[in-house]
Write an enzyme that holds these catalytic residues in place. Structure first.
Site, mmCIF file in Angstrom:
data_model
loop_
_atom_site.group_PDB
_atom_site.id
_atom_site.type_symbol
_atom_site.label_atom_id
_atom_site.label_comp_id
_atom_site.label_asym_id
_atom_site.label_seq_id
_atom_site.Cartn_x
_atom_site.Cartn_y
_atom_site.Cartn_z
ATOM 1 N NE ARG A 57 21.156 92.728 98.100
ATOM 2 C CZ ARG A 57 20.352 91.684 97.909
ATOM 3 N NH1 ARG A 57 20.385 90.669 98.757
ATOM 4 N NH2 ARG A 57 19.545 91.634 96.885
ATOM 5 C CB VAL A 89 14.832 91.148 98.498
ATOM 6 C CG1 VAL A 89 14.777 89.652 98.750
ATOM 7 C CG2 VAL A 89 16.260 91.573 98.164
ATOM 8 C CG HIS A 105 13.930 84.097 97.365
ATOM 9 N ND1 HIS A 105 14.735 83.947 96.261
ATOM 10 C CD2 HIS A 105 13.385 82.867 97.596
ATOM 11 C CE1 HIS A 105 14.685 82.679 95.847
ATOM 12 N NE2 HIS A 105 13.859 82.017 96.629
ATOM 13 C CB THR A 171 15.418 83.659 87.305
ATOM 14 O OG1 THR A 171 15.864 82.659 88.231
ATOM 15 C CG2 THR A 171 14.313 83.092 86.447
HETATM 16 P P1 OAD Z 1 20.960 85.031 89.179
HETATM 17 O O1 OAD Z 1 22.004 86.068 89.403
HETATM 18 O O2 OAD Z 1 21.266 83.623 89.531
HETATM 19 O O3 OAD Z 1 20.570 85.022 87.634
HETATM 20 C C1 OAD Z 1 20.370 86.207 86.950
HETATM 21 C C2 OAD Z 1 19.899 85.894 85.555
HETATM 22 O O4 OAD Z 1 19.602 87.140 84.925
HETATM 23 C C3 OAD Z 1 20.927 85.181 84.676
HETATM 24 O O5 OAD Z 1 20.287 84.125 83.978
HETATM 25 C C4 OAD Z 1 21.381 86.289 83.718
HETATM 26 O O6 OAD Z 1 21.714 85.768 82.417
HETATM 27 C C5 OAD Z 1 20.152 87.138 83.628
HETATM 28 N N1 OAD Z 1 20.402 88.550 83.284
HETATM 29 C C6 OAD Z 1 21.494 89.324 83.474
HETATM 30 N N2 OAD Z 1 21.287 90.568 83.035
HETATM 31 C C7 OAD Z 1 20.019 90.600 82.540
HETATM 32 C C8 OAD Z 1 19.198 91.609 81.941
HETATM 33 N N3 OAD Z 1 19.627 92.860 81.771
HETATM 34 N N4 OAD Z 1 17.945 91.260 81.580
HETATM 35 C C9 OAD Z 1 17.474 90.009 81.758
HETATM 36 N N5 OAD Z 1 18.190 89.021 82.312
HETATM 37 C C10 OAD Z 1 19.454 89.306 82.696
HETATM 38 O O7 OAD Z 1 19.660 85.554 89.913
HETATM 39 P P2 OAD Z 1 18.364 84.747 90.355
HETATM 40 O O8 OAD Z 1 18.071 83.640 89.417
HETATM 41 O O9 OAD Z 1 17.319 85.757 90.614
HETATM 42 O O10 OAD Z 1 18.093 84.038 96.677
HETATM 43 O O11 OAD Z 1 18.848 84.148 91.726
HETATM 44 C C11 OAD Z 1 17.945 83.376 92.446
HETATM 45 C C12 OAD Z 1 18.188 83.504 93.916
HETATM 46 O O12 OAD Z 1 19.553 83.221 94.220
HETATM 47 C C13 OAD Z 1 17.993 84.880 94.464
HETATM 48 O O13 OAD Z 1 16.650 85.208 94.727
HETATM 49 C C14 OAD Z 1 18.778 84.847 95.723
HETATM 50 C C15 OAD Z 1 20.016 84.184 95.181
HETATM 51 O O14 OAD Z 1 20.843 83.597 96.054
HETATM 52 C C16 OAD Z 1 18.169 84.323 97.996
HETATM 53 O O15 OAD Z 1 18.786 85.285 98.416
HETATM 54 C C17 OAD Z 1 17.437 83.342 98.851
#
Ligand code: OAD
Length: 228
Positions: A57, A89, A105, A171
């Protein structure tokens, strides 16, 4: 004095830079369950696999470039006091030029002692089992894993509570405590949510929803702010 614009970002803002989000990958990374490679339990069970995963990564993040969404947020600093709280990250916000970025994170370009979170060093080449920190413990990536506390949470909450404008981008708001930040801004301030797939069921009724990918969404945000 410039208004304080606070942004909470997640994996979606880096998607257009070619970095896969978590949920869109079905919770799997290269065939591994996220909990195997991103949790304290996973680390204890198979540290070699976890290191291999982050070594990969780190390289992917290094090769990625900031996209128009990262750049657009950086350019907002001309008119606003911009604070970015990211769950990501990667360092794409910094490389786009944002000056105040908090990594809730952790960071892929840092490694830390596995005993002491304050012993850190740049993570510039692969970490192998047997690579030791000065305290004699195994180096590990400076990432907050499931099962670990989020040390910057209080500071993040205070940034959000002091916001004049609040923006959430890319997110799924499924991972706590970070997700709770989305609901900590003052009730009366303007709030924006940029995500092409806003999930049903969230109480986001006081957000202006911009249902597009991040790059286009940040452009629209700029227009909204200019016309506000
Ligand atoms: P997710 O993968 O859970 O969510 C990604 C979000 O981005 C979703 O709501 C998608 O609809 C949206 N998305 C996809 N493509 C997009 C684009 N081009 N523009 C805008 N939005 C888009 O990711 P996070 O919410 O960041 O934690 O996940 C939270 C945490 O879960 C991460 O930080 C990580 C993970 O496990 C740790 O590793 C502790």
């Amino acid at each position: 004095m410039k208004k304080k614009l606070v942004v909470l970002t997640g994996a979606g803002i880096s998607a257009e830079s070619g970095l896969a989000t978590f949920r869109d990958a079905g919770g799997l990374w290269e065939g591994h369950d996220v909990m195997q490679v991103a949790s304290l339990d996973g680390w204890y069970l198979n540290p070699a696999l976890v290191l291999e995963f982050y070594n990969m990564r780190r390289k992917a993040a290094q090769q990625a470039m900031p996209n128009a969404a990262h750049l657009g947020l950086a350019s907002l600093e001309a008119d606003y006091d911009v604070y970015i709280i990211t769950q990501n990250v990667d360092d794409l916000h910094e490389r786009a030029g944002s000056s105040k970025v908090m990594h809730l994170h952790g960071k892929l370009n840092e490694m830390r002692s596995s005993k002491d979170e304050f012993i850190c060093a740049p993570y510039i080449q692969d970490i192998r089992l047997g690579d030791l920190a000065p305290d004699g413990s195994q180096w590990r990536p400076n990432i907050v894993w499931f099962g670990e506390a989020v040390p910057l949470m209080n500071q993040a909450a205070s940034w959000v509570s002091e916001a004049d404008i609040f923006v959430v981008i890319g997110t799924s708001l499924q991972v706590y405590p970070a997700a709770g930040l989305a609901f900590m801004a003052a009730p009366e301030i303007p709030k924006f949510l940029i995500d092409p797939a806003v999930e049903e069921g969230y109480n986001m009724s006081d957000f202006n929803i911009i249902r597009t990918k991040a790059a286009e969404g940040v452009e629209k945000l700029n227009e909204h702010l200019k016309n506000a």
